[in-house]
Design a protein around this motif. Sequence first.
Motif, PDB file in Angstrom:
ATOM      1  N   GLU A 267      -6.912  -1.762  -6.696  1.00 51.33           N
ATOM      2  CA  GLU A 267      -6.877  -1.403  -5.279  1.00 51.33           C
ATOM      3  C   GLU A 267      -5.499  -0.870  -4.878  1.00 51.33           C
ATOM      4  O   GLU A 267      -5.390   0.143  -4.191  1.00 51.33           O
ATOM      5  N   LEU A 268      -4.442  -1.532  -5.340  1.00 54.45           N
ATOM      6  CA  LEU A 268      -3.089  -1.129  -4.972  1.00 54.45           C
ATOM      7  C   LEU A 268      -2.695   0.190  -5.635  1.00 54.45           C
ATOM      8  O   LEU A 268      -1.966   0.998  -5.045  1.00 54.45           O
TER       9      LEU A 268
ATOM     10  N   GLN B  53      -4.581   2.605  -6.182  1.00 49.42           N
ATOM     11  CA  GLN B  53      -5.231   3.585  -5.309  1.00 49.42           C
ATOM     12  C   GLN B  53      -5.816   4.789  -6.037  1.00 49.42           C
ATOM     13  O   GLN B  53      -5.973   5.873  -5.468  1.00 49.42           O
TER      14      GLN B  53
ATOM     15  N   THR C 235       0.803  -1.224   0.000  1.00 53.83           N
ATOM     16  CA  THR C 235       0.000   0.000   0.000  1.00 53.83           C
ATOM     17  C   THR C 235       0.841   1.281   0.000  1.00 53.83           C
ATOM     18  O   THR C 235       0.339   2.354  -0.351  1.00 53.83           O
TER      19      THR C 235
END
Length: 437
Positions: free
Chosen positions: A355-356, A358, A330
Motif C-alpha cells: 500500500e505504501l 503505491q 504516503t
Amino acid sequence: MRSGIYANVTDAVSAAKGAYNRYAELTLNERQEIVDSVKAALRPIVEQLAEMTVAETGMGNAKDKAQKIRLAIEKTPGVEDLITEVNTGDHGMTLYELSSFGVVCAVQPCTNPCATLISNTIGMLAAGNAVIHCPHPRAMKVSQYLTVVISEAVRNVCGIDNLVVSLDESMMGFTTEIMCHPDVSMVVCTGGSSSLRQAMTSGKKVIGAGPANPVAMVDETADLAKAARDIVQGASFDNNLMCTSEKSIVVVAEAADRFIYELLKNGVYYIRDEREIDKLLHAAVTEDGVINKKLEGRSANEILAAAGIPCESTVRLIVAETDRMHPFATLELLMPLVPLIKASDFDQALEIALELEQGYKHTATLHSESIDRLNRAAKKMQTAVFVKNGPSMMGIGFDKEGHTSFTIATATGEGTTTARHFTRRRRCTLTSGFSIR
C-alpha cells in the motif's frame, strides 16, 4: 563560449548532431578510451563537485555526495555492457547487436545532479551517442561546470568537440524544445513528474524514471541490530535525497520494541508523542499536502529545529511512530524523517508495504531470516530494486557488487539503466553457415 555550453536550442542540437556524426566513425575501443578519459578528468574534482552541489542546491551533505559521485565514476559500466546475442542453426546465423541511438536529451534532477549526470553520460557515450543535458534549475551552475569538464575531456582525447553539451539557462521551454527537436532521437528523463509527462508526449523513444516511495520491512526473524544499522544508513544517507532511500519502515509488532531500541543506538530521534509529530507535520508538509521544499534534503537536526523540537545531540534520522495513512507514510518526503508503522504479523506487514509503495514498483527492502518470506515479498512487490537484509544503497552498487545506475526507469520499465538501454537492438541474419556444432 565555454566548451559544450550554448545559448539556444538550435545551436546546441546542431553542435551535438555534428559531433555525433564524427563519433559514429570511431571504434568500440576508441569509445572506451573516451569513457576512461572522462573518468580520469572527474576523479580529481569529486570533492569540489560535492561541495558545489550542496552550496547551490542547499540539500544533502558534501561527504555523502562525494561518495555518490565517486560511485558513478567508478562503477557505471562502459562498452562492456553492450552485450551481443547470437543464434545459430542449420540454415545460418542470426546476430543481435546494440547500436547507438543518436542525440540523447537527458533531463537531470536536483537531488542527485552530479552523480546522475556522470552515470548517464558514461552510459550514453559508451552506447555511441551524443548527449544534451537539461539540468534542474536548482543545480544549473554545477551541472554546467561538469558538462564543460566532460566536453573538454572528450575533445582532448579524440578531437571531437560538443559531444556532450548543455544550455546556459535552464527553462522548461528549452527542455521541451530539445525533447521535440527532430534531430533528437531519445529522451532520458530523471526529473520530476512534469518533465516526465512532457517527455512522454515528445514522440521519441523515452526512458523515464517515475516517482518512488521505498519501504523497508522488518520481521521478527531478522537480525534486528543489523536491520536498524542498515535502515539508518540508507535512510540518512545524503539526508534521504536518493530515490532508492528507505522512506518508511513497517515492522512486525513482535519485534517492534527490540527494533526501536536498536534504532536508538544508531543516532535516531524516535517520536511517539502526538504533539511532537504534529509539530513535525506542520514543518515538513504544507497546507496543500505537499512536502516543504525548504526542508527537502536538510539534516535531521535542522528539521527538528524548524519544528520547534529541542535536541542537543547530533541526530542522523528522525523516526516517527504513525499509522499507515499518515502523510509521512504516503508522501515521498526526501528528508531524513521516516514513519514507523507496526503490523500484527508478516502478512499484514507485506500488505501495508504494498500500500505504501503505491504501485510505483521502484524500491523495497526486507530484513528477515525466512527464505520463504524473502522470496514472497520480492515476487509480490515487483520493484525494480529489491534489497534483502541490507541498506537500500546496496541496490545501486554500494556493496561493491553489481553495476551502478542513478536512473531507475520505473515509468517505462527498464529498471536500473546502463549503456545497453541507451541503444537500438538490431538484428542481422546470415544464411547458410556459421554453425560449428
